[in-house]
Structures are given as structure tokens and as C-alpha cells.
Design a protein around this motif. Structure first.
Motif, PDB file in Angstrom:
ATOM      1  N   VAL A  34      -1.999  -1.743 -20.250  1.00  0.00           N
ATOM      2  CA  VAL A  34      -1.838  -1.035 -18.988  1.00  0.00           C
ATOM      3  C   VAL A  34      -1.463  -2.354 -17.963  1.00  0.00           C
ATOM      4  O   VAL A  34      -2.509  -3.038 -17.806  1.00  0.00           O
ATOM      5  CB  VAL A  34      -2.913  -0.014 -18.268  1.00  0.00           C
ATOM      6  N   ALA A  35      -0.446  -2.426 -17.270  1.00  0.00           N
ATOM      7  CA  ALA A  35      -0.073  -3.535 -16.423  1.00  0.00           C
ATOM      8  C   ALA A  35      -0.408  -3.209 -14.947  1.00  0.00           C
ATOM      9  O   ALA A  35       0.100  -2.098 -14.559  1.00  0.00           O
ATOM     10  CB  ALA A  35       0.904  -4.106 -16.609  1.00  0.00           C
ATOM     11  N   TYR A  36      -1.058  -3.913 -14.283  1.00  0.00           N
ATOM     12  CA  TYR A  36      -1.007  -3.835 -12.869  1.00  0.00           C
ATOM     13  C   TYR A  36      -1.228  -5.126 -12.078  1.00  0.00           C
ATOM     14  O   TYR A  36      -1.319  -6.196 -12.653  1.00  0.00           O
ATOM     15  CB  TYR A  36      -2.332  -2.800 -12.470  1.00  0.00           C
ATOM     16  N   TRP A  37      -1.051  -5.101 -10.557  1.00  0.00           N
ATOM     17  CA  TRP A  37      -1.211  -6.382 -10.003  1.00  0.00           C
ATOM     18  C   TRP A  37      -2.377  -5.954  -8.904  1.00  0.00           C
ATOM     19  O   TRP A  37      -2.718  -4.921  -8.552  1.00  0.00           O
ATOM     20  CB  TRP A  37       0.196  -7.007  -9.368  1.00  0.00           C
ATOM     21  N   GLY A  38      -3.158  -7.181  -8.211  1.00  0.00           N
ATOM     22  CA  GLY A  38      -4.075  -6.916  -7.435  1.00  0.00           C
ATOM     23  C   GLY A  38      -5.209  -7.796  -7.410  1.00  0.00           C
ATOM     24  O   GLY A  38      -5.194  -9.030  -8.079  1.00  0.00           O
ATOM     25  N   ASP A  39      -6.421  -7.742  -6.896  1.00  0.00           N
ATOM     26  CA  ASP A  39      -7.460  -8.485  -6.803  1.00  0.00           C
ATOM     27  C   ASP A  39      -8.576  -7.717  -7.448  1.00  0.00           C
ATOM     28  O   ASP A  39      -8.613  -6.851  -8.221  1.00  0.00           O
ATOM     29  CB  ASP A  39      -7.790  -8.912  -5.241  1.00  0.00           C
ATOM     30  N   ARG A  41     -10.633  -5.610  -6.424  1.00  0.00           N
ATOM     31  CA  ARG A  41     -10.686  -4.258  -5.859  1.00  0.00           C
ATOM     32  C   ARG A  41      -9.820  -3.349  -6.880  1.00  0.00           C
ATOM     33  O   ARG A  41     -10.649  -2.535  -7.339  1.00  0.00           O
ATOM     34  CB  ARG A  41     -10.512  -3.872  -4.425  1.00  0.00           C
ATOM     35  N   GLU A  42      -8.810  -3.956  -7.124  1.00  0.00           N
ATOM     36  CA  GLU A  42      -8.018  -3.128  -8.566  1.00  0.00           C
ATOM     37  C   GLU A  42      -8.797  -3.268  -9.718  1.00  0.00           C
ATOM     38  O   GLU A  42      -8.722  -2.169 -10.352  1.00  0.00           O
ATOM     39  CB  GLU A  42      -6.616  -3.585  -8.260  1.00  0.00           C
ATOM     40  N   ASP A  43      -9.211  -4.302  -9.817  1.00  0.00           N
ATOM     41  CA  ASP A  43      -9.888  -4.620 -11.289  1.00  0.00           C
ATOM     42  C   ASP A  43     -11.106  -3.274 -11.477  1.00  0.00           C
ATOM     43  O   ASP A  43     -11.159  -2.690 -12.246  1.00  0.00           O
ATOM     44  CB  ASP A  43     -10.719  -5.688 -11.310  1.00  0.00           C
ATOM     45  N   LEU A  44     -11.647  -3.341 -10.341  1.00  0.00           N
ATOM     46  CA  LEU A  44     -12.741  -1.980 -10.284  1.00  0.00           C
ATOM     47  C   LEU A  44     -12.382  -0.703 -10.373  1.00  0.00           C
ATOM     48  O   LEU A  44     -12.820   0.168 -11.212  1.00  0.00           O
ATOM     49  CB  LEU A  44     -13.556  -1.988  -8.922  1.00  0.00           C
ATOM     50  N   VAL A  45     -10.971  -0.437  -9.979  1.00  0.00           N
ATOM     51  CA  VAL A  45     -10.627   0.906  -9.901  1.00  0.00           C
ATOM     52  C   VAL A  45     -10.042   1.204 -11.278  1.00  0.00           C
ATOM     53  O   VAL A  45     -10.447   2.322 -11.923  1.00  0.00           O
ATOM     54  CB  VAL A  45      -9.254   0.976  -8.972  1.00  0.00           C
ATOM     55  N   TYR A  46      -9.210   0.140 -12.056  1.00  0.00           N
ATOM     56  CA  TYR A  46      -8.838   0.409 -13.371  1.00  0.00           C
ATOM     57  C   TYR A  46      -9.893   0.450 -14.483  1.00  0.00           C
ATOM     58  O   TYR A  46      -9.665   1.050 -15.507  1.00  0.00           O
ATOM     59  CB  TYR A  46      -7.702  -0.609 -13.547  1.00  0.00           C
ATOM     60  N   GLN A  47     -10.892  -0.406 -14.358  1.00  0.00           N
ATOM     61  CA  GLN A  47     -11.923  -0.317 -15.241  1.00  0.00           C
ATOM     62  C   GLN A  47     -12.595   0.854 -15.272  1.00  0.00           C
ATOM     63  O   GLN A  47     -13.071   1.707 -16.343  1.00  0.00           O
ATOM     64  CB  GLN A  47     -13.070  -1.338 -14.980  1.00  0.00           C
ATOM     65  N   THR A  48     -12.840   1.470 -13.996  1.00  0.00           N
ATOM     66  CA  THR A  48     -13.329   3.033 -13.878  1.00  0.00           C
ATOM     67  C   THR A  48     -12.412   3.992 -14.617  1.00  0.00           C
ATOM     68  O   THR A  48     -12.980   4.867 -15.138  1.00  0.00           O
ATOM     69  CB  THR A  48     -13.639   3.229 -12.412  1.00  0.00           C
ATOM     70  N   ALA A  49     -11.036   3.734 -14.553  1.00  0.00           N
ATOM     71  CA  ALA A  49     -10.025   4.480 -14.909  1.00  0.00           C
ATOM     72  C   ALA A  49      -9.935   4.705 -16.493  1.00  0.00           C
ATOM     73  O   ALA A  49      -9.727   5.821 -17.008  1.00  0.00           O
ATOM     74  CB  ALA A  49      -8.821   4.053 -14.275  1.00  0.00           C
ATOM     75  N   ILE A  50     -10.298   3.567 -17.150  1.00  0.00           N
ATOM     76  CA  ILE A  50     -10.450   3.793 -18.674  1.00  0.00           C
ATOM     77  C   ILE A  50     -11.581   4.015 -19.345  1.00  0.00           C
ATOM     78  O   ILE A  50     -12.062   3.978 -20.370  1.00  0.00           O
ATOM     79  CB  ILE A  50      -9.822   2.406 -19.168  1.00  0.00           C
ATOM     80  N   GLN A 318      -8.937   8.836  -8.983  1.00  0.00           N
ATOM     81  CA  GLN A 318      -8.145   8.704  -7.562  1.00  0.00           C
ATOM     82  C   GLN A 318      -9.510   8.470  -6.490  1.00  0.00           C
ATOM     83  O   GLN A 318      -9.121   7.871  -5.143  1.00  0.00           O
ATOM     84  CB  GLN A 318      -7.617   9.985  -7.410  1.00  0.00           C
ATOM     85  N   LYS A 319     -10.755   9.262  -6.806  1.00  0.00           N
ATOM     86  CA  LYS A 319     -11.600   9.085  -5.630  1.00  0.00           C
ATOM     87  C   LYS A 319     -12.147   7.667  -5.659  1.00  0.00           C
ATOM     88  O   LYS A 319     -12.374   7.321  -4.673  1.00  0.00           O
ATOM     89  CB  LYS A 319     -12.839  10.066  -6.081  1.00  0.00           C
ATOM     90  N   GLU A 320     -11.951   6.912  -6.900  1.00  0.00           N
ATOM     91  CA  GLU A 320     -12.498   5.626  -6.576  1.00  0.00           C
ATOM     92  C   GLU A 320     -11.363   4.828  -5.892  1.00  0.00           C
ATOM     93  O   GLU A 320     -11.892   3.703  -5.228  1.00  0.00           O
ATOM     94  CB  GLU A 320     -12.855   5.014  -8.365  1.00  0.00           C
ATOM     95  N   PHE A 321     -10.477   5.017  -6.284  1.00  0.00           N
ATOM     96  CA  PHE A 321      -9.227   4.389  -5.521  1.00  0.00           C
ATOM     97  C   PHE A 321      -9.318   4.584  -4.039  1.00  0.00           C
ATOM     98  O   PHE A 321      -9.175   3.590  -3.280  1.00  0.00           O
ATOM     99  CB  PHE A 321      -7.839   4.894  -5.944  1.00  0.00           C
ATOM    100  N   ALA A 322      -9.948   5.708  -3.653  1.00  0.00           N
ATOM    101  CA  ALA A 322     -10.201   5.882  -2.327  1.00  0.00           C
ATOM    102  C   ALA A 322     -11.445   4.978  -1.790  1.00  0.00           C
ATOM    103  O   ALA A 322     -11.241   4.591  -0.607  1.00  0.00           O
ATOM    104  CB  ALA A 322     -10.277   7.376  -1.965  1.00  0.00           C
ATOM    105  N   ARG A 323     -12.423   4.943  -2.530  1.00  0.00           N
ATOM    106  CA  ARG A 323     -13.569   4.400  -2.136  1.00  0.00           C
ATOM    107  C   ARG A 323     -13.519   2.843  -2.023  1.00  0.00           C
ATOM    108  O   ARG A 323     -13.906   2.192  -1.092  1.00  0.00           O
ATOM    109  CB  ARG A 323     -14.780   4.528  -3.220  1.00  0.00           C
TER     110      ARG A 323
END
Length: 403
Positions: A34-39, A41-50, A318-323
Motif C-alpha cells: 500500500v503506497a501513500y504520501w505524508g508525514d 500523521r499519515e503514518d498513524l492513520v495507515y498503521q491503524t488501518a492495517i 475513517q474516524k482515525e483519519f478525522a482525529r
């Protein structure tokens, strides 16, 4: 009779062998990148997602591939560099997705029976092109105007603006005190597009580039710079509008709900508000900004990738994305909760239902660069020029090139 028995035996053996092979394929571990860009904060979101993916999609391991910027991300996605791992799933926004759909990079998701019934229709539609669905939406955020409330109250400016003329008047007022009224980041077509859509225009996938509303919007931008009422972040040493706003460099800027996460980290003591995007008359629509998960057409295991993507887009993620980021969820229930938990922004919820997509022409990357370059040539011109005429000339050239 003997031949019939032998034939039946062969058929049974083929069925058994096929079932065995199918079972082995199911048991074989699949690695989905899974590829994404960010800092961070995005790391936290995608770690939660998986988290929990092993139970949700058995025999599956997910690798996260992070890029530091959107430019680095797309360079890696487009260039066939053998040293770069090709991801199965990519996280992207609805700014440039059409270009990559047209180029054949993304796989239609319709065959995977992904349930999007609980997602906001505006977010689903943002990822639908020519009747096919290309993304599972994570967010559905209207573009907004960010206002530094501390500065606003300091100068006793009254009610927040609803029209661009009111923005001009307010900018003129604070200019008396040597304060920048408005940030206009001309390096990023995201911001220029906010003016087009909020003036009642928009790109319409290239079919309405040189519209009267777009000419009005571009003329307004030029006049704000001419009159010293707007600043470009790079001119004062900032990398982007968020840095400038967080540093208190100006009173207002076009923005997105991701400013919530940004300001929480970069300016925790700032009091600010996010308001609906001003418009020409107070009634035009704004722009819908949406993140989504899409599957690359060259994924080695698209079926498993689709399962992973749907799991990653679950309401919890999605909730984590919002937070963490501040973006409004695409899930209807989570979206309602988001605005209930942020009552100071509930006036934005209705805007997302009617918000327009970016709708850039197919060659969106080059279009955005050309647009930014053309705008820069005017605002940095050494002599005064006819802004209305230049707006028409620019949009006419772009329309000829991209219609």
C-alpha cells in the motif's frame, strides 16, 4: 460401461485436484503493498488501518510504502523503475485521479462487489468515472476558508465574510495596520480552483475553462495582488499556505479541514475558525476534497487487494483519519458524528453535499502547472496590465490546449 467409469473417475480426479489447487492458493500468503504520501500523521492513520488485517483477510500481509511528497509519490507510481516496488493499493486524492484513470493505471472496482452504500453519495461520485468506480472514499471534506480568530478579534472586524467582496474589504482594513489580509498560494492549483468553483465556474473536465465565472475569479485574484491585499507564501519564505497561516503571516486563507491536524501540531495556541468558502454572491458551491484507496491495474492479486482496501476503509480508519488529520469521513454515520463532535463546523456539512469535484482536464498535472505558471507571469509582471484581458487570454490558451 468401462469407458464411462474411467471418464467419471477422470472428472472426479480433476475436480479434487482443482479444489486442492484452489485451497493451496487460498492458503498461500499474499503480500499486498500500500503506497501513500505524508508525514507522521499519515503514518498513524495507515498503521491503524492495517491493524487486524491477518484476521480480516487471512494469509495476507500488508507492506506500507511511504513517500515524503505527492511529487515523489507520483514519480514512483508512473516511472517504471525496477528498483521501486510496485504497490497493489494506492492512497490518493481526487485532484489528479482522472489523469491516471485515463492512462490505465487504476483498476475499476465494480467486479469486486465493494459495498459503498454507507458512504456519502458525493464522495462516491467523486470517484466514479464513465459509470465505473475507481476509489473507495475515506474522506469527504468541503474546501474552507481558515480565519485567524485572534487577529480577527484584535482588529474588531465583526461578522465573518460570505462574499469575496467582503474578503477584499476586510483585507483593505487590516492593510492599514501593515497586516496581510489574504494568502493566495498560486503555486498550488488547489487554491486557484477554489476561486473558480466559488465564483460559480470550474473546469468541468476541460469543457468550460474560459467561462465568464472563471474570468471573474482570475481577475479577482490578480486585483488582490495588484492592490497589495494578498500574499504568496513563497514570497515570504514559506513552503506552503499552511506554514504561513500557522505562523500568523496573514488573516485568512483558502484551506481544507486538514488544517485542524496541522494547527494542532504547528500552532496549538492559535484560536481559529474554518468557515464556508466565500463566493461571489453568497450562494455558489465550493469544492469537495476526497481521499480514497484505489487498486493499480498491474496488481498481482487484485482480488486480495480489493479485500484489503475495503478493510482499510472501514469506519474505524475513517474516524482515525478525522482525529489525526482533521478530514471529515466519507462514511455517513461517521460523518454525522464528526460534525456533532465539532459543532463549530456543523455549518460545513451541508456544503459537502453540493460541493463540486476538482474536475481538471485529463492531463491534470500539466494543466495545473501551466495554470500556476500563467498566473505567476501576471502577478509578477513589472508593469500594470489589464487584468480582465489577461485573465481571458490565459483561460483561452488553456482551453485551446486542454478542451
Amino acid at each position: 460401461m468401462r469407458k464411462k467409469i474411467i471418464s467419471l473417475f477422470i472428472v472426479l480426479m480433476l475436480i479434487i485436484t482443482g479444489c486442492s489447487t484452489s485451497k493451496k492458493n487460498e492458503d498461500k500468503e499474499s503480500i499486498i503493498a500500500v503506497a501513500y504520501w505524508g508525514d507522521v500523521r499519515e503514518d498513524l492513520v495507515y498503521q491503524t488501518a492495517i491493524e487486524g488485517i491477518e484476521d480480516a483477510v487471512p494469509n495476507t500481509r500488508v507492506e506500507l510504502l511511504k513517500y515524503e511528497s505527492a511529487t515523489a509519490f507520483w514519480n514512483a507510481m508512473v516511472n517504471r523503475d525496477e528498483t521501486v516496488k510496485i504497490p497493489d493499493i494506492i492512497s490518493l486524492t481526487n485532484e489528479n485521479h482522472l489523469e491516471y484513470i485515463e492512462a490505465g493505471f487504476l483498476l475499476p472496482l465494480d467486479e469486486f462487489n465493494i459495498d459503498l452504500e454507507t458512504s456519502k453519495p458525493s464522495a462516491v461520485n467523486a470517484w466514479n468515472y464513465k459509470g465505473k468506480q475507481y476509489g473507495i472514499p475515506l474522506t469527504a471534506s468541503p474546501a474552507v476558508m481558515a480565519i485567524n480568530r485572534d487577529m480577527w478579534n484584535m482588529y474588531n472586524l465583526g461578522a465573518y465574510p460570505k462574499t469575496w467582496n467582503e474578503v477584499r474589504t476586510i483585507s483593505q482594513e487590516v492593510a492599514k495596520y501593515g497586516v496581510n489580509g489574504l494568502i493566495i498560494n498560486t503555486e498550488d492549483a488547489f487554491h486557484l480552483t477554489q476561486y473558480m468553483n466559488s465564483f460559480g465556474g470550474g473546469w468541468r473536465f476541460g469543457s468550460a475553462i474560459n467561462s465568464e465565472a472563471n474570468r471573474d475569479a482570475l481577475t479577482y485574484i490578480f486585483s488582490m495582488f495588484d492592490d497589495g491585499l494578498a500574499m504568496n507564501p513563497k514570497d515570504e519564505g514559506y513552503t506552503w499556505d499552511g506554514d504561513a497561516f500557522a505562523d500568523g503571516a496573514a488573516l485568512m486563507t483558502t484551506a481544507g479541514t486538514w488544517y485542524i491536524g496541522l494547527l494542532q501540531d504547528e500552532a496549538p495556541n492559535m484560536n481559529y475558525d474554518l468557515i464556508p468558502m466565500p463566493s461571489r454572491t453568497g450562494h455558489e458551491n465550493g469544492t469537495l476534497y476526497s481521499n480514497a484507496l484505489a487498486i493499480r491495474k498491474d496488481s498481482k492479486d487484485p482480488q486480495r487487494a480489493a479485500q484489503v482496501a475495503q478493510y482499510m476503509a472501514r469506519p474505524l480508519c475513517q474516524k482515525e483519519f478525522a482525529r489525526v488529520i482533521g478530514s471529515a469521513p466519507a462514511d455517513i454515520e461517521e460523518n454525522n458524528d464528526y460534525y456533532q463532535e465539532n459543532p463549530h463546523m456543523d455549518h460545513l456539512q451541508s456544503r459537502s453535499a453540493n460541493a463540486e469535484p476538482f474536475a481538471y482536464p485529463n492531463q491534470s498535472t500539466q494543466f495545473q502547472k501551466n495554470l500556476s505558471d500563467e498566473v505567476a507571469a501576471v502577478i509578477y509582471a513589472p508593469h500594470p496590465i489589464d487584468n480582465r484581458l489577461r485573465a481571458q487570454e490565459i483561460l483561452s490558451r488553456l482551453e485551446r490546449a486542454y478542451k
